[in-house]
Enzyme design. Sequence first.
Site, PDB file in Angstrom:
ATOM      1  N   LYS A  83       0.851  -1.189   0.000  1.00  0.00           N
ATOM      2  CA  LYS A  83       0.000   0.000   0.000  1.00  0.00           C
ATOM      3  C   LYS A  83       0.887   1.240   0.000  1.00  0.00           C
ATOM      4  O   LYS A  83       1.924   1.278   0.679  1.00  0.00           O
ATOM      5  CB  LYS A  83      -0.904  -0.014   1.241  1.00  0.00           C
ATOM      6  CG  LYS A  83      -1.932   1.102   1.304  1.00  0.00           C
ATOM      7  CD  LYS A  83      -2.864   0.901   2.498  1.00  0.00           C
ATOM      8  CE  LYS A  83      -3.910   2.003   2.595  1.00  0.00           C
ATOM      9  NZ  LYS A  83      -4.848   1.787   3.725  1.00  0.00           N
ATOM     10  N   SER A 162      -9.781   1.717   2.874  1.00  0.00           N
ATOM     11  CA  SER A 162      -8.924   2.472   1.993  1.00  0.00           C
ATOM     12  C   SER A 162      -7.873   1.649   1.265  1.00  0.00           C
ATOM     13  O   SER A 162      -7.240   2.127   0.321  1.00  0.00           O
ATOM     14  CB  SER A 162      -8.208   3.556   2.802  1.00  0.00           C
ATOM     15  OG  SER A 162      -7.309   2.956   3.753  1.00  0.00           O
ATOM     16  N   SER A 186     -10.095  -0.589   7.076  1.00  0.00           N
ATOM     17  CA  SER A 186      -9.519  -0.406   5.743  1.00  0.00           C
ATOM     18  C   SER A 186      -8.805  -1.617   5.172  1.00  0.00           C
ATOM     19  O   SER A 186      -8.424  -1.616   3.998  1.00  0.00           O
ATOM     20  CB  SER A 186      -8.545   0.780   5.751  1.00  0.00           C
ATOM     21  OG  SER A 186      -9.248   1.998   5.856  1.00  0.00           O
TER      22      SER A 186
END
Length: 498
Positions: A83, A162, A186
């Site tokens: 990420k 997210s 997330s």
Amino acid sequence: MSLEAQLDRLTLAGAKAMLDNKDATSVELVDACVARAERLDPKLNLFITRTFDQARAKAADADARRARGGELPALLGLPIGLKDILCTKGVRTSAASAILENFVPPYSATCVKKLCCANHGAGAISVGKLNQDEFAMGSSGENSHFGPTRNPHDVTRVPGGSSSGSAAAVASSAVLAALGTDTGGSIRQPASHCGIVGIKPTYGRVSRWGVVAYASSLDQVGPMTRTVEDAALMLGAICGHDEKDSTSLPDAVPDFTTALTGDIRGLRLGVPREYFGEGLAPDVEHAVCAAIDTAKKLGAEIVDIDLPHTRYAVATYYLVAPAECSSNLARYDGVRYGLRAPATDLLEMYTKSRTAGFGPEVRRRIMLGVFALSSGYYDAYYGRACQVRTLIREDFSRAFEHVDLIVSPTAPETAFKIGERADDPLRMYLSDILNIPVNLAGLPGMSIPCGADDAGLPVGLQIIGRPMDEATMLRFGDAMEKALPPRIVPNHAKLAGT
């Protein structure tokens, strides 16, 4: 069958076995993932920064090391993704924000070093930095400066957020596994929407050093994989005490794979009444209830429990998290690093830089946080939210006096349409309503696939454990994974036609 064609069913553990048995090389695995990524990235918008050439070079090094023999790192030569909120030395780390669009860190996050360093870590290879909501603020993957990520099961729908790029990349097999972060669901919510496994560890289990901070008392790094066994492998690689993170816990890290016994007889599962109420889609409820029935058939005991302060969780989270974010993001002022807008004086430069650098959702949360912390309102909002957070944590403590794990839906519904909630932030915030209490209490939680809705979209089962008891959570998740319907693989013929 080509190696790329095998990727949909290839796990991290399976790829490791292929390397050990000399059925493939690291270079071939990286090339297969790169080929898949290059084919799907234009449709799904998975990557913010690709590091394909660097990955190929590291794969060649891994193959050479493997040929020399000797003791090898646990995940040597296996392609994964990161990420873009995790700092990577020499590789751009943008947090999907314009304000950090050109930021190249001089160091790597501890979890990245633990996972990817071939000399002192597990030796996995990052093929790129994955898309996300800006500064991890979002539940859909739409709040990225680099454009929205799309769900590989239906490109008209969100992948969740997210950790949107991490979930979509793992589900579509552009990488074998990925790291995400979970501040309010997330990891678990996008794992549910994309039909993969995602773990949010106990707060303090994994170092936050080198993670671009959103809400420091809530942020945690965790694995996103296609199986529970892979999640156990990844979790073992990134856990452990880090003196650079003052909230890092000193507890020893077990070999999580030894917990995967397949036996869940006698486990007591708490089913919270508050998680099955208004707003839960009927087909999600049906799939989760069927999974709970499966657990009962495997020998688990089902216990109805109450978590009475659940109804305050969203309001509490959206005071605590924005308050911390308004403080953490104050550093992006155009002076020290990041975007700087031209201006004639200092105040104008601050204003223009932050206005141009932050997207609408980030600006909204900063304003919420500044208001909650402002003089005259601190006790009424932030102070009271911290008190309610304690009540939520006590709810879980009382429940765990009677049960070993808590199970629920991961999300109240399956993936929704892109743009459907763009103008309705409250409805968007409710997407995480079943995840947020776990973050507020600092507990470990995971999502595993447990079926599909009427449209064929994945449904997730959330499993919540006691603090530092990821092993029991993994043991249950592994047994359930083997008993539940198999993971849904994206339809590549349909994807190719989009």
